[in-house]
Motif scaffolding. Structure first.
Motif, mmCIF file in Angstrom:
data_model
loop_
_atom_site.group_PDB
_atom_site.id
_atom_site.type_symbol
_atom_site.label_atom_id
_atom_site.label_comp_id
_atom_site.label_asym_id
_atom_site.label_seq_id
_atom_site.Cartn_x
_atom_site.Cartn_y
_atom_site.Cartn_z
ATOM 1 N N THR A 1 -27.944 120.124 24.949
ATOM 2 C CA THR A 1 -28.990 121.172 25.164
ATOM 3 C C THR A 1 -29.358 121.949 26.098
ATOM 4 O O THR A 1 -29.503 123.196 26.171
ATOM 5 C CB THR A 1 -30.334 120.095 24.958
ATOM 6 N N ALA B 1 -20.172 109.991 21.641
ATOM 7 C CA ALA B 1 -21.293 109.896 20.839
ATOM 8 C C ALA B 1 -21.140 110.751 19.611
ATOM 9 O O ALA B 1 -21.445 110.189 18.359
ATOM 10 C CB ALA B 1 -22.365 110.809 21.400
ATOM 11 N N ILE C 1 -25.756 108.469 23.588
ATOM 12 C CA ILE C 1 -26.356 109.660 22.738
ATOM 13 C C ILE C 1 -27.242 110.499 23.600
ATOM 14 O O ILE C 1 -27.087 111.645 23.458
ATOM 15 C CB ILE C 1 -26.972 109.060 21.408
ATOM 16 N N ALA C 2 -28.179 109.998 24.253
ATOM 17 C CA ALA C 2 -29.228 110.675 25.004
ATOM 18 C C ALA C 2 -28.511 111.512 26.060
ATOM 19 O O ALA C 2 -28.803 112.885 26.188
ATOM 20 C CB ALA C 2 -30.252 109.720 25.736
ATOM 21 N N ILE C 3 -27.629 111.074 26.779
ATOM 22 C CA ILE C 3 -26.802 112.021 27.988
ATOM 23 C C ILE C 3 -25.927 113.068 26.968
ATOM 24 O O ILE C 3 -26.195 114.323 27.419
ATOM 25 C CB ILE C 3 -25.791 111.009 28.644
ATOM 26 N N VAL D 1 -26.705 114.597 23.907
ATOM 27 C CA VAL D 1 -27.760 115.504 23.494
ATOM 28 C C VAL D 1 -28.501 116.245 24.663
ATOM 29 O O VAL D 1 -28.359 117.282 24.499
ATOM 30 C CB VAL D 1 -28.832 114.576 22.610
ATOM 31 N N THR D 2 -28.769 115.552 25.745
ATOM 32 C CA THR D 2 -29.193 116.351 26.901
ATOM 33 C C THR D 2 -28.547 117.435 27.344
ATOM 34 O O THR D 2 -28.933 118.367 27.667
ATOM 35 C CB THR D 2 -29.840 115.455 27.803
ATOM 36 N N ARG E 1 -26.317 115.183 14.354
ATOM 37 C CA ARG E 1 -24.971 114.842 14.940
ATOM 38 C C ARG E 1 -24.086 116.076 14.496
ATOM 39 O O ARG E 1 -23.191 116.604 15.462
ATOM 40 C CB ARG E 1 -24.130 113.565 14.470
ATOM 41 N N PHE F 1 -26.154 109.720 14.466
ATOM 42 C CA PHE F 1 -27.438 110.029 14.944
ATOM 43 C C PHE F 1 -27.933 111.475 14.323
ATOM 44 O O PHE F 1 -27.175 112.250 13.999
ATOM 45 C CB PHE F 1 -27.799 110.151 16.460
ATOM 46 N N ARG G 1 -25.361 102.557 23.529
ATOM 47 C CA ARG G 1 -25.335 103.500 22.478
ATOM 48 C C ARG G 1 -26.459 104.495 22.667
ATOM 49 O O ARG G 1 -26.106 105.630 22.635
ATOM 50 C CB ARG G 1 -25.380 102.987 21.237
ATOM 51 N N ILE G 2 -27.719 104.146 22.954
ATOM 52 C CA ILE G 2 -28.893 105.099 22.913
ATOM 53 C C ILE G 2 -28.688 106.023 24.230
ATOM 54 O O ILE G 2 -28.829 107.187 24.270
ATOM 55 C CB ILE G 2 -30.121 104.339 22.883
ATOM 56 N N VAL G 3 -28.061 105.445 25.365
ATOM 57 C CA VAL G 3 -27.971 105.884 26.565
ATOM 58 C C VAL G 3 -26.835 107.091 26.385
ATOM 59 O O VAL G 3 -27.047 108.382 26.828
ATOM 60 C CB VAL G 3 -27.420 105.113 27.596
#
Lengths: 279, 288
Positions: free
Chosen positions: B35, A86, B27-29, B31-32, A95, A92, B23-25
């Motif tokens: 966090t 990522a 990034i979501a994983i 970032v989560t 980032r 994003f 891609r979204i999945v």
């Protein structure tokens, strides 16, 4: 590599002096104290050494430290790869901030991480409360140890793999794509194999760190003998009971294990270099 | 929603990245995970520290025990960073500027403390200087206090922070080679003049970088210091040790107040590190 051990390849001064000081400082601070540990362990007979290590409590502590560290390193391996992907491949919002945040487990003192994770996962904590409703207890159980080990290990995988993925030649991917490989084939057959040495190195570093970890684990662990007592804590307990022999025996086993791990990491890095010649 | 136009170039583009859903999945994983495991623990430190208000926070920090822990932490960090800086620079000079047999082994030995459990880093000094230790009887006879006193805490801290300076400077100094120094020497400069006027300006950002990381570790070290400190209140408790004691006594606001200072140290270190890394990258030769 050198000209037969003669030493200098140039006319700069100070080799003898600086090397002498380096070796002295290294010996006083690192080598003599570590040698003292091994010397102390030689005071034990083989039988004594063996009976300390195979006592139920010691065995369980070693099993908990090594087993959970291994499991946490596996999680770090997978999550680390996802995070690196990522950070390197996608754009994003936030980032760069998330990239910097990866280093927090390196920078945050372990005792602070320990009390913070405990507060977070305790039954009334922000994450502990919803988890408790699901019937999952993290703090003061082996799961807490696992969580703390994941926390301290994540930067190792990310920071080892990140530069390799950044440096990966885009032309290889173009070539694979232009030869008709679909994206999944390009990723699994071209990109991932070239990340394997870095991934394994990161895994080994995270594993080694988690095995010896103390500060961030002991607060959340519960520290119940045979259940949630890690090996470094058992060393501390044996010391406080003045059972130096027991502390020494456990420490020697852990040291030898971590030396073997560094050796493996060095071999991995050499392997990576021979596979990917310097660009 | 209009149909996306498929031109040869975008079709080729698609082969070089993943479908948008994936891609979204991913990034979501990412970032989560970061966090939950990294950001939240940091936030919780400050939330707990201020949970009884600002007054309680500052009251906790101005407690005599807290002040004595802060003083001890600053002193131990100054000693250990200072000594490791001097010897780290010396070691980097010997290793980076000369060729000799066993260089790889020497670097591995310098790296050793990174792979030793903090608890074992403290234990080795207990075995040397403790009452049952190798030097224990002699120290007792001569009334020298190392364990459960400042020298022991400093030694354990020096041990765990040993590799930081040398490891940061060796690659930097190797990259810069020896030509500039050789030129200075051939023009008649002494060894020390060469170091201070030629080498040091070239490595100053690296030195600062290594001091920063070394200091963060020195101030935050817990396991090794815990083993050698003896936890004498108001005397041998560093800030991380005081966090533990207060926490175990259920003085959560006080524990997290001290912890928040250490967390701020970590954050400042990270910001400064990011800035310094930019300087270090600019210092690299083009094409490197």
């Amino acid at each position: 590599m050198n000209n037969g051990g003669a030493g200098r390849r140039n006319t700069l001064p100070g080799f003898g002096l600086t090397m002498g000081l380096t070796l002295t400082w290294l010996s006083v601070i690192i080598l003599i104290p570590l040698a003292g540990l091994f010397l102390k362990s030689f005071e034990l007979s083989l039988d004594q050494f063996w009976s300390i290590l195979t006592s139920r409590r010691t065995l369980n502590a070693l099993k908990i430290s090594f087993g959970l560290a291994f499991a946490a390193a596996i999680v770090n391996l997978v999550m680390g790869l996802i995070i690196v992907w990522a950070l390197v491949r996608y754009r994003f919002p936030g980032r760069r901030i998330f990239d910097a945040i990866v280093d927090i487990p390196f920078a945050l003192p372990t005792a602070v991480a320990g009390v913070a994770l405990t507060a977070l996962f305790a039954e009334k904590g922000w994450l502990g409360a919803p988890l408790a409703e699901l019937g999952i207890k993290v703090a003061f159980t082996p799961a807490g140890i696992f969580v703390a080990m994941i926390f301290i290990g994540i930067p190792f995988v990310v920071r080892t793999v990140q530069p390799v993925l950044i440096d990966l030649d885009a032309e290889i991917e173009d070539a694979a794509a232009s030869l008709g490989a679909n994206r999944w084939n390009t990723v699994s057959r071209v990109i991932l194999p070239s990340l394997v040495p870095a991934l394994l190195t990161g895994f080994a570093l995270a594993f080694a760190r988690a095995v010896g970890e103390y500060g961030s684990v002991i607060f959340i662990a519960g520290n119940l003998p045979n259940v949630s007592e890690i090996a470094p804590l058992l060393i501390v307990i044996r010391l406080s009971e003045f059972r130096y022999a027991d502390a020494t025996a456990i420490a020697v086993v852990m040291l030898v294990a971590s030396f073997l791990l560094i050796f493996a990491v060095n071999r991995l890095q050499r392997w990576a270099q021979t596979r990917m010649p310097a660009h | 929603m209009s149909q996306p136009k498929i031109s040869p170039s975008t079709a080729r583009e698609d082969l070089r990245t993943e479908p948008q859903v994936i891609r979204i999945v991913i990034i979501a994983i990412a970032v989560t995970f970061l966090t939950v495991f990294v950001v939240l623990p940091l936030v919780v430190v400050f939330a707990q520290a201020f949970s009884k208000g600002i007054g309680a926070y500052f009251a906790a920090l101005s407690d005599p025990e807290a002040l004595s822990a802060i003083r001890l932490t600053l002193m131990v960090a100054a000693i250990s960073v200072g000594l490791n800086l001097v010897f780290g620079v010396i070691a980097a000079w010997a290793i980076a500027k000369f060729d000799f047999r066993g260089k790889t082994l020497l670097i591995s030995l310098i790296d050793l403390p990174f792979s030793v459990s903090p608890v074992i880093s403290g234990l080795v000094f207990v075995l040397l200087f403790g009452a049952q230790g190798f030097l224990g009887p002699w120290l007792q006879a001569n009334d020298v206090h190392i364990l459960f006193a400042v020298p022991g805490i400093a030694l354990a801290t020096i041990f765990v922070t040993f590799p930081f300076v040398a490891r940061a400077l060796i690659p930097l100094m190797q990259e810069q080679g020896t030509q500039e120094e050789e030129a200075a020497i051939s023009l008649g400069a002494s060894g020390l003049q060469t170091f201070f006027r030629v080498t040091l300006p070239n490595i100053k950002w690296g030195v600062l970088y290594s001091v920063l990381l070394c200091n963060a570790r020195a101030m935050g070290e817990f396991g090794a210091v815990s083993v050698v400190s003896g936890h004498i209140r108001g005397e041998t408790n560093t800030m991380p040790l005081l966090v533990e004691i207060l926490y175990n006594e259920y003085q959560f606001v006080a524990a997290f107040a001290i912890a928040s200072l250490l967390a701020m140290l970590a954050l400042i270190t990270l910001v400064a590190k990011t800035i310094l890394e930019r300087h270090l990258d600019e210092g690299r030769l083009p094409g490197d």
